[in-house]
Design a protein around this motif. Structure first.
Motif, PDB file in Angstrom:
ATOM      1  N   UNK A   1       0.840  -1.192   0.000  1.00 51.16           N
ATOM      2  CA  UNK A   1       0.000   0.000   0.000  1.00 51.16           C
ATOM      3  C   UNK A   1       0.879   1.247   0.000  1.00 51.16           C
ATOM      4  N   UNK A   2       0.362   2.340  -0.488  1.00 49.28           N
ATOM      5  CA  UNK A   2       1.155   3.594  -0.441  1.00 49.28           C
ATOM      6  C   UNK A   2       1.266   4.078   0.987  1.00 49.28           C
ATOM      7  N   UNK A   3       2.292   4.907   1.217  1.00 50.45           N
ATOM      8  CA  UNK A   3       2.529   5.419   2.570  1.00 50.45           C
ATOM      9  C   UNK A   3       1.403   6.359   2.966  1.00 50.45           C
TER      10      UNK A   3
ATOM     11  N   UNK B   1       5.685   6.494  18.715  1.00 51.25           N
ATOM     12  CA  UNK B   1       6.623   5.423  18.406  1.00 51.25           C
ATOM     13  C   UNK B   1       7.883   5.970  17.747  1.00 51.25           C
TER      14      UNK B   1
ATOM     15  N   UNK C   1      -4.888   0.846  -4.988  1.00 51.88           N
ATOM     16  CA  UNK C   1      -3.810  -0.026  -5.458  1.00 51.88           C
ATOM     17  C   UNK C   1      -2.985   0.622  -6.569  1.00 51.88           C
TER      18      UNK C   1
ATOM     19  N   UNK D   1      -1.901   3.639  -6.668  1.00 53.54           N
ATOM     20  CA  UNK D   1      -0.964   4.679  -6.196  1.00 53.54           C
ATOM     21  C   UNK D   1       0.398   4.071  -5.965  1.00 53.54           C
ATOM     22  N   UNK D   2       1.455   4.943  -6.090  1.00 49.01           N
ATOM     23  CA  UNK D   2       2.823   4.405  -5.949  1.00 49.01           C
ATOM     24  C   UNK D   2       3.137   4.116  -4.480  1.00 49.01           C
ATOM     25  N   UNK D   3       3.920   3.101  -4.269  1.00 49.01           N
ATOM     26  CA  UNK D   3       4.376   2.752  -2.911  1.00 49.01           C
ATOM     27  C   UNK D   3       5.684   3.467  -2.673  1.00 49.01           C
ATOM     28  N   UNK D   4       5.724   4.309  -1.608  1.00 48.36           N
ATOM     29  CA  UNK D   4       6.911   5.130  -1.379  1.00 48.36           C
ATOM     30  C   UNK D   4       8.012   4.287  -0.756  1.00 48.36           C
TER      31      UNK D   4
ATOM     32  N   UNK E   1       8.231   4.249   3.186  1.00 47.56           N
ATOM     33  CA  UNK E   1       7.363   3.290   3.885  1.00 47.56           C
ATOM     34  C   UNK E   1       8.022   1.930   4.004  1.00 47.56           C
TER      35      UNK E   1
ATOM     36  N   UNK F   1      10.700   2.024   6.608  1.00 50.54           N
ATOM     37  CA  UNK F   1      10.208   2.081   7.990  1.00 50.54           C
ATOM     38  C   UNK F   1       9.765   0.702   8.492  1.00 50.54           C
TER      39      UNK F   1
ATOM     40  N   UNK G   1      11.330  -1.240  12.390  1.00 53.75           N
ATOM     41  CA  UNK G   1      10.653  -1.587  13.631  1.00 53.75           C
ATOM     42  C   UNK G   1      10.862  -3.071  13.893  1.00 53.75           C
TER      43      UNK G   1
ATOM     44  N   UNK H   1       4.768  -1.979  16.641  1.00 54.67           N
ATOM     45  CA  UNK H   1       4.497  -0.938  17.648  1.00 54.67           C
ATOM     46  C   UNK H   1       3.527  -1.419  18.728  1.00 54.67           C
TER      47      UNK H   1
END
Lengths: 541, 462
Positions: free
Chosen positions: A7-9, A20, B59, B61-64, B67, B70, B74, B78
Motif C-alpha cells: 500500500x502507499x505510505x 513510536x 492499489x 498509487x505508488x508505494x513510497x 514506507x 520504515x 521496527x 508498535x
C-alpha cells in the motif's frame, strides 16, 4: 509480504505512530552517546537562591549544608515506617517478578521453582535428544578437579586444626603491584599527594602467623542459630481435607491390658473383654475328635460282635459237651441196668462190693473231712473252728443266732413250768396271766451281781474330763437332787447310779412271796403297787 | 455409484468430542504456546482477496520507499504483538517468547535467550509436522528365576561388585553376607554391626566395602583382610543410606538426624555436613556431574547440593509424601524419585520436572534403572512395577510369593539393584530372601503387547 508493503505510505501520521517515532529516536540517540548528560547543581558560590527540590538536583553528590532546607539526597534520612513489604520488582522484559518473596535472602542466580509451568510435565523427548545428554567428559573432569581441590583444602584445614604445633610455614614470595589512579588522572594534585608521582608500586606480603600463638577467638560460646533460608515454594496441591468418616476409620481404641492397670482405673467388664478378639475367632475343633469317636463306636460294635460270636461258640461247645456227658450217663445207666438185669450172675459180688464200696467211700470222705479240718486248724490258727468262734460272741448275738448261752450257770436251771405238775389246772400256765413272770425259778444273775457289773467311774479314767478333784466332785453336795431338811436323815451312801433303798415297805419280800405262791392275783397288792408312784420302785418293777 | 462397504458408525457426542480433542492434542502437544504455522498458499490467497476487496481504489498509487524502509526498522511491532512467522521474510526477522524449557523465572532474558530463530525460516522448508504421542519402547517381561535364603532377618540393602562376580547384602540380623552372583551361594559372612545394616556400597577405586547401620556406625571394610579398618564417627542417629562418589574419594551418608555428611575416606574427616532437611534423610545419591549430591527425605523434599560449598543448590518440593527412593539414570542427565503418591522424573542439573509416573500406589522403598530404559520400583507391600523410562508406561507388575514359612504380610521389597551387565535384577526382601529376576526370553511383542493409553481428558493434579 506484509500488507503495508503493497500500500502507499499514509500522508498523515496517527498519534501512536508519532510517539513510536519519538521513542525510536530516543533509543537511537541513547545508544550512540558515550557520556550521558545529567542535570548538575550550580557550582559552589553560585548557589544563592537555588534550592534542591528533586532527586536529580543533587546530581551525583550529597546534601548542601549551606542551603538551610531539609534535604534527602537519594531519599536517605527520611523517616520510613519499616514494613516487611517487598517493593514490586520488574524483570528485564517488563514482567513483574512475583517470586521476589521466595528469593528474598538469596542469590539472584539460585534455582527456585515458583511458577505453575514448573509443575507441568514436559514433552517426552527422544533418548538422543541433546537436552538429556550428560555434559561431556572434559567438563565433568574439570568439575571433579575443582571439587576435589576444594574438598582437600577443607580436609587439610580440619586435620591441621587437630595436629600439633609445627614450624612456621614458608611464606610465598612478595607480590608487587603497580597502581595508577584511573579516575582522577588529570587532576593536578601537586607535590602533596604521592610526592607528585602518577603511579605507585605496592609490595604485598602475607602476614606471618605465629606458630605458638593460641587461638585468638573464643569459640565455645553458644549463640542461637540464625534464621534459615526462606522455604522453597511448595509445588503441589494442598493435601485433601480429611472427612469425618475417614478420621473415624483411623481411630485406635485405648489399650486395656489384661495384666496391667497402672492408674487403677475401674473399667467395665465389656470394655475389658472388648479387645480380646473374642468375636473375631471362630472356634475350630479338630476333626480328629470326630474320628476318635467314630473309631470307638466301631471298636465297640466289633467287640460286641466278637463277644457274641465267642459266646455262641462256647454255647455250642458246652452243648456238645453236655450232650456227650448225657451220652456217657446214658451209657452208664444202660450198663448199670444191664448189669442188674442181665448180668446178675457175676453181679452179687459186684452188689456186695458196691455196698462195701459205698460204705468205704463214706468212711473215706469223713476221714478226709476230719483231716481237712485238722489241716486248716494247724495251718491257720487264727481261723478258728466254729465252736471257738461262738465262744467270743456277745449275748445279743447269740440270742439273735439262736444259739445256747455258753455261760450257763453251775446249777442247771429248770423251767418252772416243770415243777408242780401235779397241781392242777391252774398250775404252770397260770391262765394266761401276762404280768406274772414265772418262767424261771431263780433270777438270771441276781440283783447283787447286777450292780457290780454296771459301770462305775474310777479316779484314773476321768482325770482329763473332771480334773484332779474327782474326790471332791464325787462328794460334792451341790448336785444333790433332793434337798432334805437339815437334821434329816441323809441316807445311806450310794452304791451306784441307781440307789436301791432298803425296802421300807417290805415290797421285795412281798413280791418274792407272791412269786413263790404261784402268782395268784391279789387285787390289793397289785393296786397298792400301782399307787406307790416312787420312781425307783417303778423302775425296779 | 459405489456401495459403502461399512455403514457410517454412529458415535455419541462424547466420543466425537473426545476424538476431536485427541486430534487437537496430538497436533499441539509439543508446544502449547506455539501459534499455528501459516500455510503459504492460503496466506497468499487471503492477502490477495483482502487487498482486492478492501483496498482496490488505492492499489494504483505508488508505494513510497520510506514506507518500505520504515517497515523493517521496527524490530517489533508498535503494538508489541507476536509476529507471524511469515514465509519468505528477511532472515533476521525474529520471534520472541518461544523457548523450550525456560530454565527459571529469575534468569534474565538476555538477547540470546529472548530471541530465537525459527529453524525452518532459514532452511526455507515447510513447517514441521507436529509430533504425535510417543510410543513406548517394548521391553520383555521379567520373571523370577532364583530365590536365595540364608539371612535371619529382613534383607535391607544390596550392592554389586564392579567386576560382577559377587554381591553384598546387609540385613536386620546385623550381618553382611557376600554371595556369588552366578550360583547364588554364600561366600562370606561379616559381623560387626550392633544393629540393622541399612546400607552397603562397594568401592570401584579401592578394595573397600562400606556399610552403615542403625547403630550410628559407618564402617569401612578392607576386602583383602575382611576386617573393619575405619569408622566414620559423627552421626547423631541411625544412618539410613550411603553412596560413594565415582571419581573423588569421598563418601556421603544420610541419617535420621536430618543431615547428610560428606566424609573423606582416607582421613575419616567429616568434610561437610549437609543440613537443611527437617526430617529423616532417607536416601542419597552421588554422581560426578552437577548436582553432585542428591538427597531425598521424609519431609517430602529433594535437595540438590553443591559439594564444593556444602550448600543446597535447589529444593524440589513437588512430592506430597516422604521420598524414600532416588535413582540416577546411567546414560541420561536425569534422575527419578519415588514416593507413595508418584514417581517423578527430573532433569539435572537444576531439577526441572519432566514427568510423573503414577500407578504404583504403595510406599516405594527402592528404584533401579537399566541402560535399556527399564525403571523398576519396589514397594513396601511386595509389589514390583516395571516402567519404560522415556514414556512412563508401566509394562509389568510382579508380586512374588513369599518364602514358604513366611506370612503373606511379610512381603516387602527394601532394595533392588541391577547387576553390572544390567540383565539381572536382584531384590532384597522382607521375607528374609534375596530374589533374582531375569528377562523372559520367550516373550515377543505379539505375546506381550504394549497397551499404551495415555491420559488426555483427565485433569492432572499436582
Amino acid at each position: 509480504m506484509s500488507l503495508a508493503s503493497f500500500l502507499p505510505a499514509p500522508t498523515q501520521l496517527s498519534q501512536d505512530q508519532l510517539e513510536a517515532e519519538e521513542r525510536s529516536r530516543l533509543q537511537r540517540s541513547q545508544s550512540t552517546a558515550l557520556v550521558s548528560t545529567r542535570r548538575e547543581p550550580p557550582p559552589y558560590g553560585f548557589r544563592k537562591s537555588w534550592v534542591p527540590r528533586s532527586l536529580e538536583d543533587f546530581g551525583d553528590g550529597g546534601a548542601f549544608p549551606e542551603i538551610h532546607v531539609a534535604q534527602f539526597p537519594l531519599e536517605m534520612g527520611r523517616k520510613k515506617r519499616t514494613s516487611n513489604a517487598l517493593a514490586v520488582q520488574v524483570d528485564a522484559e517488563g514482567k513483574i517478578k512475583y517470586d521476589a518473596i521466595a528469593r528474598q535472602g538469596q542469590n539472584k542466580d539460585k534455582v527456585i521453582f515458583s511458577k505453575y509451568t514448573d509443575m507441568l510435565p514436559k514433552e517426552v523427548l527422544n533418548e538422543d535428544d541433546p537436552e538429556l545428554q550428560k555434559p561431556d567428559e572434559e567438563a565433568v573432569q574439570e568439575l571433579t578437579e575443582k571439587t576435589r581441590s576444594a574438598l582437600e583444602k577443607q580436609v587439610s584445614q580440619k586435620i591441621a586444626a587437630a595436629m600439633p604445633v609445627r614450624a612456621a610455614d614458608k611464606l610465598a614470595p612478595a607480590q608487587y603491584i603497580r597502581y595508577e589512579d584511573s579516575q582522577n588522572i588529570n587532576l593536578n594534585k601537586g607535590l602533596a599527594f604521592n610526592s607528585g608521582a602518577k603511579q605507585r608500586v605496592i609490595r604485598m606480603v602475607e602476614m606471618q602467623k605465629d606458630p605458638m600463638e593460641p587461638p585468638r577467638f573464643k569459640i565455645n560460646k553458644k549463640i542461637p542459630r540464625g534464621p534459615p533460608s526462606p522455604p522453597a515454594p511448595v509445588m503441589h496441591s494442598p493435601s485433601r481435607k480429611m472427612t469425618v468418616k475417614e478420621q473415624q476409620e483411623w481411630k485406635i481404641p485405648p489399650c486395656i491390658s489384661n495384666w496391667k492397670n497402672a492408674k487403677g482405673y475401674t473399667i467395665p467388664l465389656d470394655k475389658r473383654l472388648a479387645a480380646d478378639g473374642r468375636g473375631l475367632q471362630t472356634v475350630h475343633i479338630n476333626e480328629n475328635f470326630a474320628k476318635l469317636a467314630e473309631a470307638l463306636y466301631i471298636a465297640d460294635r466289633k467287640a460286641r460282635e466278637a463277644v457274641e460270636m465267642r459266646a455262641q461258640v462256647e454255647k455250642k461247645m458246652a452243648q456238645k459237651e453236655k450232650e456227650k456227658k448225657e451220652e456217657k450217663l446214658r451209657e452208664l445207666a444202660k450198663m448199670a441196668r444191664d448189669r442188674r438185669a442181665g448180668i446178675k450172675a457175676h453181679g452179687d459180688k459186684g452188689g456186695e462190693d458196691t455196698e462195701v464200696r459205698e460204705r468205704d467211700e463214706i468212711r473215706h470222705d469223713r476221714r478226709k473231712e476230719r483231716q481237712h479240718d485238722r489241716n486248716i486248724s494247724r495251718a491257720a490258727p487264727d481261723k478258728r473252728s466254729k465252736l471257738q468262734r461262738d465262744q467270743d460272741r456277745d449275748i445279743s448275738e447269740l440270742i439273735a443266732l439262736g444259739q445256747p448261752n455258753p455261760r450257763t450257770s453251775s446249777e442247771a436251771q429248770y423251767d418252772q413250768r416243770l415243777f408242780n405238775q401235779n397241781k392242777g389246772m391252774d398250775s404252770g400256765f397260770a391262765g394266761g396271766e401276762d404280768e406274772m413272770y414265772n418262767v424261771y425259778d431263780q433270777p438270771f444273775r441276781g440283783g447283787r451281781d447286777m450292780a457290780q457289773n454296771i459301770y462305775r467311774p474310777t479316779k484314773s479314767a476321768d482325770k482329763d474330763m473332771y480334773g484332779d478333784d474327782l474326790d471332791t466332785l464325787m462328794q460334792s453336795n451341790r448336785f444333790v437332787p433332793d434337798r432334805e431338811f437339815s437334821g434329816a436323815d441323809h441316807g445311806p451312801r450310794r452304791d451306784g447310779p441307781v440307789q436301791f433303798e432298803e425296802d421300807p415297805f417290805g415290797l421285795d419280800k412281798f413280791l418274792e412271796e407272791a412269786k413263790q405262791h404261784g402268782g395268784s392275783k391279789r387285787a390289793s397288792t397289785s393296786g397298792r403297787s400301782k399307787d406307790y408312784d416312787h420312781e425307783k420302785k417303778r423302775r425296779k418293777e | 455409484m459405489f456401495v459403502l462397504l461399512q455403514d457410517v458408525q454412529k458415535h455419541s457426542v462424547h466420543t466425537l468430542v473426545f476424538r476431536s480433542l485427541k486430534r487437537t492434542h496430538d497436533m499441539f502437544v509439543s508446544d502449547h504456546a506455539k501459534a499455528v504455522a501459516l500455510d503459504d498458499q492460503s496466506y497468499k490467497m487471503k492477502m490477495a482477496v483482502k487487498m482486492r476487496a478492501e483496498y482496490k481504489p488505492v492499489l494504483h498509487m505508488p508505494v513510497l520507499k520510506e514506507g518500505r524502509e520504515r517497515g523493517p526498522l521496527h524490530a517489533s511491532d508498535p503494538y508489541g504483538q507476536l509476529g507471524y512467522p511469515l514465509p519468505g521474510a528477511l532472515p533476521h526477522y525474529l520471534v520472541t517468547g518461544t523457548h523450550p524449557y525456560p530454565s527459571a523465572p529469575g534468569v534474565a532474558l538476555t538477547a540470546e535467550t529472548q530471541m530465537q530463530k525459527m529453524p525452518f525460516l532459514n532452511s526455507g522448508l515447510l513447517p514441521r509436522k507436529a509430533p504425535t504421542m510417543p510410543k513406548p519402547q517394548w521391553h520383555p517381561p521379567w520373571k523370577l528365576y532364583r530365590v536365595i535364603s540364608g539371612h535371619l532377618g529382613w534383607v535391607r540393602s544390596i550392592a554389586v561388585e564392579p567386576g560382577n562376580q559377587w554381591f553384598v547384602t546387609g540385613s536386620a540380623d546385623r550381618t553382611i553376607k557376600i554371595w556369588d552372583l552366578a550360583s547364588g551361594k554364600l561366600k562370606l559372612s561379616l559381623t560387626g554391626h550392633i544393629s540393622t545394616v541399612r546400607g552397603v556400597a562397594v568401592s570401584t577405586r579401592s578394595p573397600y566395602l562400606f556399610s552403615c547401620g542403625e547403630d550410628k556406625q559407618v564402617k569401612c571394610w578392607d576386602l583383602e583382610y575382611n576386617k573393619v579398618i575405619r569408622h566414620y564417627h559423627g552421626h547423631l542417629s541411625a544412618v539410613y543410606d550411603l553412596d560413594l562418589h565415582p571419581t573423588i574419594d569421598v563418601l556421603v551418608t544420610c541419617s535420621r538426624d536430618a543431615t547428610a555428611r560428606v566424609w573423606d575416606i582416607r582421613s575419616k574427616a567429616n568434610v561437610h555436613t549437609l543440613s537443611g532437611h527437617t526430617n529423616t534423610v532417607a536416601t542419597v545419591k552421588c554422581q560426578s556431574a552437577e548436582p553432585q549430591v542428591v538427597t531425598g527425605s521424609h519431609d517430602t523434599t529433594i535437595r540438590l547440593w553443591d559439594l564444593v560449598a556444602g550448600k543446597t543448590r535447589a529444593t524440589l518440593t513437588n512430592h506430597k509424601k516422604s521420598v524414600r527412593a532416588l535413582v540416577l539414570h546411567p546414560r541420561q542427565y536425569t534422575f527419578a524419585s519415588g514416593s507413595p503418591d508418584n514417581i517423578k522424573q527430573w532433569k539435572c542439573p537444576d531439577g526441572n520436572f519432566i514427568q510423573n509416573l503414577s500407578g504404583h500406589n504403595a510406599i516405594i522403598n527402592t528404584l533401579a534403572v537399566n541402560s535399556d530404559g527399564v525403571l523398576v520400583s519396589g514397594a513396601d507391600n511386595g509389589t514390583i512395577h516395571m516402567w519404560d523410562w522415556r514414556t512412563g508406561y508401566n509394562f509389568q507388575r510382579i508380586h512374588a510369593a513369599v518364602q514358604p514359612g513366611s506370612l503373606d504380610s511379610e512381603s516387602g521389597i527394601f532394595a533392588c539393584v541391577f547387576d553390572q551387565s544390567e540383565s539381572r535384577l536382584i531384590t532384597a526382601e522382607a521375607d528374609k530372601t534375596i530374589k533374582v529376576y531375569k528377562e523372559d526370553d520367550t516373550a515377543t511383542e505379539e505375546s506381550h503387547p504394549v497397551n499404551w493409553k495415555p491420559e488426555i481428558l483427565k485433569r492432572k493434579r499436582f
